[in-house]
Each structure stands twice: as structure tokens, then as C-alpha cells.
Design an enzyme around this catalytic site. Structure first.
Site, PDB file in Angstrom:
ATOM      1  CG  ASP A  30      -5.770  18.498  18.066  1.00  0.00           C
ATOM      2  OD1 ASP A  30      -6.015  17.854  17.034  1.00  0.00           O
ATOM      3  OD2 ASP A  30      -5.042  18.047  18.989  1.00  0.00           O
ATOM      4  CD  GLU A 152      -1.389  11.323   4.137  1.00  0.00           C
ATOM      5  OE1 GLU A 152      -0.185  11.514   3.907  1.00  0.00           O
ATOM      6  OE2 GLU A 152      -1.798  10.722   5.138  1.00  0.00           O
ATOM      7  CG  ASN A 212      -9.371   3.429   2.378  1.00  0.00           C
ATOM      8  OD1 ASN A 212      -9.468   4.054   1.320  1.00  0.00           O
ATOM      9  ND2 ASN A 212      -9.064   4.023   3.516  1.00  0.00           N
ATOM     10  CG  PHE A 253      -5.245   2.804  -6.731  1.00  0.00           C
ATOM     11  CD1 PHE A 253      -5.378   4.129  -7.104  1.00  0.00           C
ATOM     12  CD2 PHE A 253      -4.911   2.527  -5.420  1.00  0.00           C
ATOM     13  CE1 PHE A 253      -5.183   5.154  -6.195  1.00  0.00           C
ATOM     14  CE2 PHE A 253      -4.720   3.539  -4.491  1.00  0.00           C
ATOM     15  CZ  PHE A 253      -4.856   4.857  -4.881  1.00  0.00           C
ATOM     16  N   GLY A 257       4.768  -2.586  -7.607  1.00  0.00           N
ATOM     17  CA  GLY A 257       5.999  -2.067  -7.023  1.00  0.00           C
ATOM     18  C   GLY A 257       6.148  -2.562  -5.609  1.00  0.00           C
ATOM     19  CB  CYS A 264      -5.686   5.456   5.062  1.00  0.00           C
ATOM     20  SG  CYS A 264      -5.651   7.153   5.656  1.00  0.00           S
ATOM     21  CE  LYS A 327      -0.694  10.115  -1.175  1.00  0.00           C
ATOM     22  NZ  LYS A 327      -2.063  10.032  -1.619  1.00  0.00           N
ATOM     23  NE  ARG A 334       0.197   8.696   9.406  1.00  0.00           N
ATOM     24  CZ  ARG A 334      -1.050   9.127   9.322  1.00  0.00           C
ATOM     25  NH1 ARG A 334      -1.922   8.788  10.245  1.00  0.00           N
ATOM     26  NH2 ARG A 334      -1.438   9.884   8.315  1.00  0.00           N
TER      27      ARG A 334
HETATM   28  C1  UGA Z   1      -6.181   6.519   0.742  1.00  0.00           C
HETATM   29  C2  UGA Z   1      -7.353   6.510  -0.243  1.00  0.00           C
HETATM   30  O1  UGA Z   1      -6.861   6.564  -1.587  1.00  0.00           O
HETATM   31  C3  UGA Z   1      -8.274   7.697   0.007  1.00  0.00           C
HETATM   32  O2  UGA Z   1      -9.396   7.634  -0.856  1.00  0.00           O
HETATM   33  C4  UGA Z   1      -8.741   7.659   1.470  1.00  0.00           C
HETATM   34  O3  UGA Z   1      -9.573   8.765   1.782  1.00  0.00           O
HETATM   35  C5  UGA Z   1      -7.521   7.699   2.379  1.00  0.00           C
HETATM   36  O4  UGA Z   1      -6.676   6.562   2.087  1.00  0.00           O
HETATM   37  C6  UGA Z   1      -8.002   7.638   3.800  1.00  0.00           C
HETATM   38  O5  UGA Z   1      -8.558   6.619   4.198  1.00  0.00           O
HETATM   39  O6  UGA Z   1      -7.909   8.649   4.496  1.00  0.00           O
HETATM   40  P1  UGA Z   1      -3.860   7.854   0.863  1.00  0.00           P
HETATM   41  O7  UGA Z   1      -3.557   7.064   2.091  1.00  0.00           O
HETATM   42  O8  UGA Z   1      -3.607   9.317   0.845  1.00  0.00           O
HETATM   43  O9  UGA Z   1      -5.409   7.687   0.465  1.00  0.00           O
HETATM   44  O10 UGA Z   1      -2.977   7.197  -0.282  1.00  0.00           O
HETATM   45  P2  UGA Z   1      -3.221   6.530  -1.706  1.00  0.00           P
HETATM   46  O11 UGA Z   1      -3.058   7.530  -2.770  1.00  0.00           O
HETATM   47  O12 UGA Z   1      -4.433   5.697  -1.707  1.00  0.00           O
HETATM   48  O13 UGA Z   1      -1.933   5.561  -1.752  1.00  0.00           O
HETATM   49  C7  UGA Z   1      -1.792   4.528  -0.786  1.00  0.00           C
HETATM   50  C8  UGA Z   1      -0.563   3.708  -1.061  1.00  0.00           C
HETATM   51  O14 UGA Z   1      -0.761   2.879  -2.203  1.00  0.00           O
HETATM   52  C9  UGA Z   1       0.722   4.488  -1.329  1.00  0.00           C
HETATM   53  O15 UGA Z   1       1.765   3.901  -0.591  1.00  0.00           O
HETATM   54  C10 UGA Z   1       0.936   4.316  -2.822  1.00  0.00           C
HETATM   55  O16 UGA Z   1       2.295   4.372  -3.173  1.00  0.00           O
HETATM   56  C11 UGA Z   1       0.373   2.911  -3.052  1.00  0.00           C
HETATM   57  N1  UGA Z   1      -0.069   2.657  -4.430  1.00  0.00           N
HETATM   58  C12 UGA Z   1      -1.070   3.364  -4.977  1.00  0.00           C
HETATM   59  C13 UGA Z   1       0.546   1.628  -5.154  1.00  0.00           C
HETATM   60  O17 UGA Z   1       1.461   0.934  -4.667  1.00  0.00           O
HETATM   61  N2  UGA Z   1       0.117   1.374  -6.430  1.00  0.00           N
HETATM   62  C14 UGA Z   1      -0.885   2.086  -7.007  1.00  0.00           C
HETATM   63  O18 UGA Z   1      -1.225   1.789  -8.168  1.00  0.00           O
HETATM   64  C15 UGA Z   1      -1.490   3.118  -6.270  1.00  0.00           C
END
Ligand code: UGA
Length: 437
Positions: A30, A152, A212, A253, A257, A264, A327, A334
Site C-alpha cells: 500500500d 464488514e 449489492n 435483509f 429501520g 458499499c 452497522k 462512511r
Molecule cells: C455489503 C454486502 O452485504 C456484502 O456482501 C458486500 O461484499 C459488501 O457490501 C461490499 O460490497 O464490500 P457491508 O457493507 O459490510 O456488506 O454491510 P451489510 O451487512 O450489507 O449492511 C449494509 C447496511 O444495510 C447496514 O447499514 C445495515 O444496517 C443495513 N441493513 C441491513 C438494514 O438496514 N436492514 C437489513 O435488513 C440489513
């Protein structure tokens, strides 16, 4: 195998550590010297469960090293490109300058037969451009595109035991060889019968953004139902349970809320929209703009609910904000809906005191005007309203009776619908959920 990982942000640091854990000889590279120093000392520059241990055990085994010098990539058989592709300032499209810079820097250190593997999330069509750069420079290296689906908070687990592998490879002998090399890299997942989709560059690039986009759509769908539930007295949580029993729909999912954030989902749906428009197919995914709008409306609605719960104004009222990260189990703020709600309430004159087990330092850097408390009790003490915006375990399991003893006024707005309304009301609280009576 000898592997190099270019870019040691979230994706790259986790990938490098996980690949070394699997037995490969890995160098992580990096341009950020501070990051490289921390990683070399076995300290993750961000909060990710199990990453510190994995970094330390992999470094101790002698299989993992880090460098700021791209020449350290020389001699590796496989080179992963894991740099960021953030949203361009003031635009929806992705900024590809880090990918381009990484490829340009790597080119002089490639040998014939090397495999360059793109892992970054990119607009469809990018891989073809990178393949052309490698060919025109006469490197003799092949390009594959191998998107990453890690979440994450579960990053190591998702990397070591992914639910699927996607290889975007060129046609013919070069593609077959690339597939064999990737199978060798992911030998443990292959042995565990992880499904592998071998396809072309465009499909591999699209799989990532489509996944996504689908997840974001699922969340905004249930949040749209929450808006309807709000005006009809229906309960969106019971609705999600009921439709979720249909295996074609599934319950995951579907938690309504304050919506999605992070590095992402929001930027990926915007970049996808921008790319589709460039391709003359903007209408095909125009609904993603609606998905984004529904999502952003949730934050406004949350703030309105707090204002309503406090009788019409929040000025100089103490609001305890539980959560700042986008989360739980993350320090990432971010595009965090939780931090955004805190900032908006502060903007309306509320005396915001926010708490979070991991995200206070990152939030403070961006919004030093907010009040912060590391001990949640300090945030709750004498609060006129409590706002739950990131569903950390410690907030989900708060005791309503004990908490009532701390606050000035027992008003709670549950932005993640994770508390039991009955238990909180029984303890004397005014409980307000999102799309829940
Ligand atoms: C997301 C994808 O889930 C991964 O599969 C992907 O690899 C990653 O982006 C990426 O592109 O690198 P991540 O950003 O870690 O992963 O977070 P998520 O667990 O997907 O949650 C995203 C957001 O959705 C959070 O703010 C969470 O609070 C919200 N969320 C999730 C809801 O509001 N309701 C739900 O039912 C689930």
C-alpha cells in the site's frame, strides 16, 4: 503460492491476512506508510473481529509481510488488485484512479505467466480496459476478475469460507490457466465444495454490483412497507416475518429501520446507475434511484419521529444517540445513517450525546461538534429522549427498568426495530418504532 495484494484497505488487508492464514506466502502493498506500519505490527487500522489475531499469527508464521514498495510484488504468481473505488466527489460514478494507478505501478514488476486478479468493485467494462493495458505493455500476464462479497464484521470468515466464488476470465487457454491458478489459491474453499461460477469479465463485474443492488432493494422494499405501515397501524416486523417464511423471499435483509449505509451499498447503487446511463440503459435500473431515495427518507423520518416524540421541538433537549457506526461490530461511519441522524438532530439544536463501542474516534474526526460519551450511561443520564440507531448487542439488550432510572424523560425511538415494545412500555417508556405500532 506466492501472492501479492495491492491495496491494504478493508478488502486488501483482510484478503492478505486470510490468504496467508490459508498457507500462501503473501505480501501486502500500500502507498500509505502508516497503514503498512500498523499492519506489519499486527494491528488492523480499522475494527474487524479476529483480524488482529489473524495478522499476528500469519506474520509470526513468516508467511505474511507488508511493504510500501510495489517492487515487492515481483516474483509473486498471482497479484490481487484490492484498492478502493470510491464515489467521485459531487457525482454518482466511481472513481477508478486508484485502480488505474495500481495497475500502472504493477506493470513493470510483472513476469510472463503472472495472473493479475481484480477484486475491487468496478463499473462493468473496467476489466477489459485493464486487460488491454496489460497486453499493450507486453507483460505476458493474464487478467481475471474475482469480486469479493465479504461483509464488514464477518470479513475473515467470508474470505476463508465464501458462499460462492466468481471468476471472470478470458476465453481459451489463458482463461483455463487462470481458472486453474485461482482454484489453487482457493484450494480450501474448492475442497469444501464452494460453488464456483466461471464466466467472462463483464458478468463477473456485474455479479458484484447486482448482488449489492439486490440487497439494497430488499432493504428499501421493506422500508417502503414501513412507510405504509406507519399510516395504517400495521406492523412491518410482523409483515417481514410473514413474507420471509416464503423461501422465495427469505427473511434476511428485511429489517426495516433507518436504512442502509457503509462504504458499499450506497456508492455501488449510485455507480451502477451512472454506468447504466453511460451505456444508454439508464431506464433498466432507474428503480435504484428510488431505492436510494427511500433509503435517504428513512433518516429524515427518524428525525421527525424524535421531534414529534419530544412534543414538536428538540432545541436544547438532551438526546442520547445509541450507535454511530453504519452497522454493529464495525467502526465504519462512511455514509452511516446513525451518524447522519445524530448530525441532523444537532443541527436542529438538540444537545446530542452519542455513544458507540467502536465508532466514536471516526465520528469525532468528521463531526467534532457532536457530544460523545464512551460510557453509554453518560449519554443516557438525564436524557429527554433516547435514540437507538445502530443495533449493537449492548443496546439491544438494555434493561428498560434500569435505563428508565437514568433518563430525565422515558422516551425511546427505536430506529432499528430491535427492542421489545411491550417490555419498554411496561417499564413506563413511550416507545416509538419505525413502521411498528
Ligand atoms: C455489503 C454486502 O452485504 C456484502 O456482501 C458486500 O461484499 C459488501 O457490501 C461490499 O460490497 O464490500 P457491508 O457493507 O459490510 O456488506 O454491510 P451489510 O451487512 O450489507 O449492511 C449494509 C447496511 O444495510 C447496514 O447499514 C445495515 O444496517 C443495513 N441493513 C441491513 C438494514 O438496514 N436492514 C437489513 O435488513 C440489513
Amino acid at each position: 503460492m506466492r501472492l501479492s495484494v495491492i491495496g491494504c484497505g478493508y478488502l486488501g488487508a483482510v484478503h492478505a491476512a486470510s490468504m496467508a492464514e490459508l498457507g500462501h506466502q503473501v505480501v501486502g502493498i500500500d502507498v500509505d506508510a502508516d497503514k503498512i506500519r500498523m499492519l506489519s505490527e499486527g494491528n488492523a487500522p480499522f475494527f474487524e473481529p479476529h483480524l488482529d489475531e489473524t495478522l499476528r499469527s500469519a506474520s509470526a508464521s513468516g508467511r505474511l509481510s507488508f511493504s510500501t514498495d510495489i517492487a515487492a510484488a515481483q516474483g509473486s504468481q498471482v497479484h490481487f488488485i484490492a484498492v478502493g473505488t470510491p464515489q467521485r466527489r459531487g457525482e454518482n460514478a466511481a472513481d477508478l484512479s486508484y485502480v488505474e494507478a495500481a495497475v500502472d505501478a504493477l506493470v513493470p514488476h510483472l513476469s510472463a505467466g503472472d495472473l493479475v486478479v481484480g477484486k475491487s468493485t468496478v463499473p462493468v467494462g473496467t476489466a477489459m480496459g485493464v486487460a488491454t493495458t496489460l497486453a499493450e505493455a507486453g507483460t505476458g500476464a493474464t487478467l481475471a476478475w474475482n469480486p469479493e462479497f465479504l461483509r464488514e464484521g464477518f470479513a475473515i470468515q467470508d474470505t476463508i469460507t465464501p458462499d460462492r466464488l466468481v471468476y471472470g476470465v478470458p476465453e481459451g487457454e489463458a482463461g483455463e490457466r487462470a481458472t486453474r491458478l485461482l482454484d489453487e489459491v482457493y484450494a480450501s474453499a474448492i475442497t469444501a465444495k464452494t460453488p464456483v461460477v466461471v464466466t467472462g469479465y463483464a458478468t463477473a463485474e456485474l455479479v458484484k454490483v447486482a448482488a449489492n443492488a439486490f440487497l439494497a432493494t430488499k432493504i428499501s422494499f421493506i422500508n417502503a412497507m414501513a412507510e405504509i405501515a406507519d399510516v395504517t397501524g400495521a406492523d412491518v416486523t410482523a409483515l417481514a416475518d410473514a413474507i420471509g417464511y416464503d423461501v422465495r423471499i427469505g427473511r434476511r435483509f428485511l429489517n426495516a429501520g433507518i436504512g442502509f449505509g457503509g462504504g458499499c451499498l450506497p456508492k455501488d447503487i449510485r455507480a451502477f446507475t451512472a454506468r447504466a446511463e453511460e451505456l444508454g440503459r439508464g431506464e433498466s435500473i432507474a428503480f435504484l434511484k428510488e431505492v436510494d431515495q427511500i433509503n435517504l427518507r428513512r433518516r429524515e423520518r427518524m428525525v421527525e419521529m424524535v421531534v414529534e416524540a419530544l412534543g414538536g421541538h428538540v432545541h436544547e433537549r438532551k438526546v442520547a444517540v445509541l450507535g454511530l457506526a453504519f452497522k454493529p461490530n464495525s467502526d465504519d461511519v462512511r455514509d452511516s445513517p446513525a451518524l447522519d441522524v445524530a448530525v441532523r438532530l444537532h443541527g436542529l439544536g438538540a444537545d446530542v450525546v452519542a455513544t458507540d463501542p467502536a465508532a466514536i474516534p471516526n465520528s469525532h474526526k468528521l463531526h467534532p461538534q457532536l457530544g460523545f460519551a464512551t460510557d453509554p450511561r453518560d449519554a443516557l443520564q438525564n436524557a429527554d429522549a433516547v435514540v437507538l440507531v445502530t443495533e449493537w448487542e449492548q443496546y439491544r439488550t438494555l434493561d428498560p427498568v434500569e435505563t428508565a432510572g437514568l433518563v430525565h424523560q422515558a422516551v425511546i425511538v427505536d430506529g432499528r426495530n430491535v427492542l421489545d415494545p411491550k417490555a419498554w412500555r411496561q417499564a413506563g417508556w413511550t416507545y416509538v418504532g419505525m413502521g411498528r405500532p
